[in-house]
Design an enzyme around this catalytic site. Structure first.
Site, mmCIF file in Angstrom:
data_model
loop_
_atom_site.group_PDB
_atom_site.id
_atom_site.type_symbol
_atom_site.label_atom_id
_atom_site.label_comp_id
_atom_site.label_asym_id
_atom_site.label_seq_id
_atom_site.Cartn_x
_atom_site.Cartn_y
_atom_site.Cartn_z
ATOM 1 N N ASP A 149 39.415 37.444 42.971
ATOM 2 C CA ASP A 149 39.213 36.436 44.009
ATOM 3 C C ASP A 149 37.756 36.029 44.170
ATOM 4 O O ASP A 149 37.379 35.416 45.165
ATOM 5 C CB ASP A 149 39.756 36.952 45.344
ATOM 6 C CG ASP A 149 39.084 38.250 45.780
ATOM 7 O OD1 ASP A 149 38.198 38.746 45.038
ATOM 8 O OD2 ASP A 149 39.447 38.775 46.855
ATOM 9 N N CYS A 152 35.495 40.440 43.184
ATOM 10 C CA CYS A 152 35.975 41.621 42.461
ATOM 11 C C CYS A 152 34.911 42.706 42.300
ATOM 12 O O CYS A 152 35.207 43.897 42.447
ATOM 13 C CB CYS A 152 36.557 41.226 41.111
ATOM 14 S SG CYS A 152 35.409 40.399 39.987
ATOM 15 N N HIS A 268 35.790 39.846 34.701
ATOM 16 C CA HIS A 268 36.368 40.471 35.898
ATOM 17 C C HIS A 268 35.925 41.928 35.954
ATOM 18 O O HIS A 268 35.678 42.561 34.929
ATOM 19 C CB HIS A 268 37.899 40.390 35.818
ATOM 20 C CG HIS A 268 38.603 41.041 36.962
ATOM 21 N ND1 HIS A 268 38.577 40.528 38.237
ATOM 22 C CD2 HIS A 268 39.349 42.181 37.025
ATOM 23 C CE1 HIS A 268 39.289 41.308 39.037
ATOM 24 N NE2 HIS A 268 39.759 42.320 38.328
#
Length: 288
Positions: A149, A152, A268
């Site tokens: 989002d 992270c 990520h």
């Protein structure tokens, strides 16, 4: 100065132009790499995924800065209006037919390439996860999923702290530390579009956006957090040595997992958890 709506329209037009330019660049790259050269083809797919993810993230962050009270319907109207403004003058039936056929062929080739890219990226993701599982398993750890989002990195840090602290507080403390130590961070920042070095005001705006937006955090933000927590931070990667930040501290490290192919939007961070309960501990960090 333009009103917010005019500014939003300007940004949307620029984003549309940048997406078109990127697709033209991608088509040129595709044509330059033989389909039989699997090594170069793999690198091409990685580069394309990275470029598209970087542009998507950049556009999202820019729009966040200029959001106003306009409804989604008004944005759709702006896009429709732009399409009308950019519509070419009427041409002959034969010319329109030729253009339609060329457009359909481009779309067909693009569809083939996107399918190929999706297949390869799925393979890259599996390979990355397998490598990370082996690295973590050797340390008695496994990956713990964190939502993608924009927060992270901060959520992965939060997950490993024994005290309660919000993501918002971690962002605030990160930005505050960077503002207080400008000389330590400013030399590493530049404008991604022009490559010009950041000035002091640019850097202050960047730090403000750490707090105000969902701007993705990276190595420099981790350096700041390491100082804030007085704790080393290790970043485990599939194809690179583990990155250790804050080696001067002696507390039990916070361990993050960095993934390149986990999500379509790009890089990520995930957290880790022990494979077995009762893993050996150490001196845990506290927010200073």
């Amino acid at each position: 100065m333009d009103d917010p709506k005019s500014e939003q329209q300007r940004i949307l037009r620029r984003h549309q132009r940048e997406r078109q330019e990127l697709q033209a660049q991608i088509r040129s790259l595709k044509n330059s790499v033989p389909k039989t050269d699997k090594t170069k083809r793999k690198q091409l797919l990685q580069d394309v995924a990275r470029m598209e993810a970087e542009m998507a993230q950049k556009h999202r962050q820019e729009l966040e800065k200029f959001q106003d009270d306009s409804s989604i319907e008004s944005v759709v109207e702006d896009l429709a209006k732009m399409n009308l403004e950019n519509r070419p003058p009427r041409s002959s039936k034969a010319h329109r037919k030729r253009e339609r056929m060329e457009s359909e062929e481009r779309e067909r080739q693009e569809s083939i390439f996107q399918a190929e890219m999706s297949e390869h990226l799925a393979g890259f993701k599996r390979e990355e996860e397998e490598k990370l599982a082996a690295i973590l398993g050797a340390r008695g750890l496994e990956m713990k999923a964190i939502p993608a989002d924009g927060h992270c990195m901060y959520r992965a840090i939060q997950d490993q702290l024994v005290f309660s602290v919000s993501v918002e507080m971690l962002r605030c403390r990160t930005a505050s530390y960077m503002k207080k130590h400008v000389d330590e961070f400013l030399p590493f920042f530049s404008n991604p579009e022009t490559s010009d070095s950041f000035g002091y005001d640019d850097f202050m705006i960047y730090c403000d956006n750490i707090v105000r937006t969902t701007a993705w955090g990276g190595q420099l933000e981790l350096r700041a957090l390491s100082h804030v927590l007085k704790t080393p931070i290790e970043v485990i990667q599939a194809d690179s040595p583990t990155l250790i930040i804050g080696e001067e501290y002696v507390k039990k490290p916070i361990i993050l997992v960095y993934l390149r192919y986990a999500y379509s939007l790009g890089e990520h961070y995930n957290s880790v958890t022990p494979l077995e309960a009762g893993a050996a501990g150490g001196v845990l960090p506290r927010l200073l």
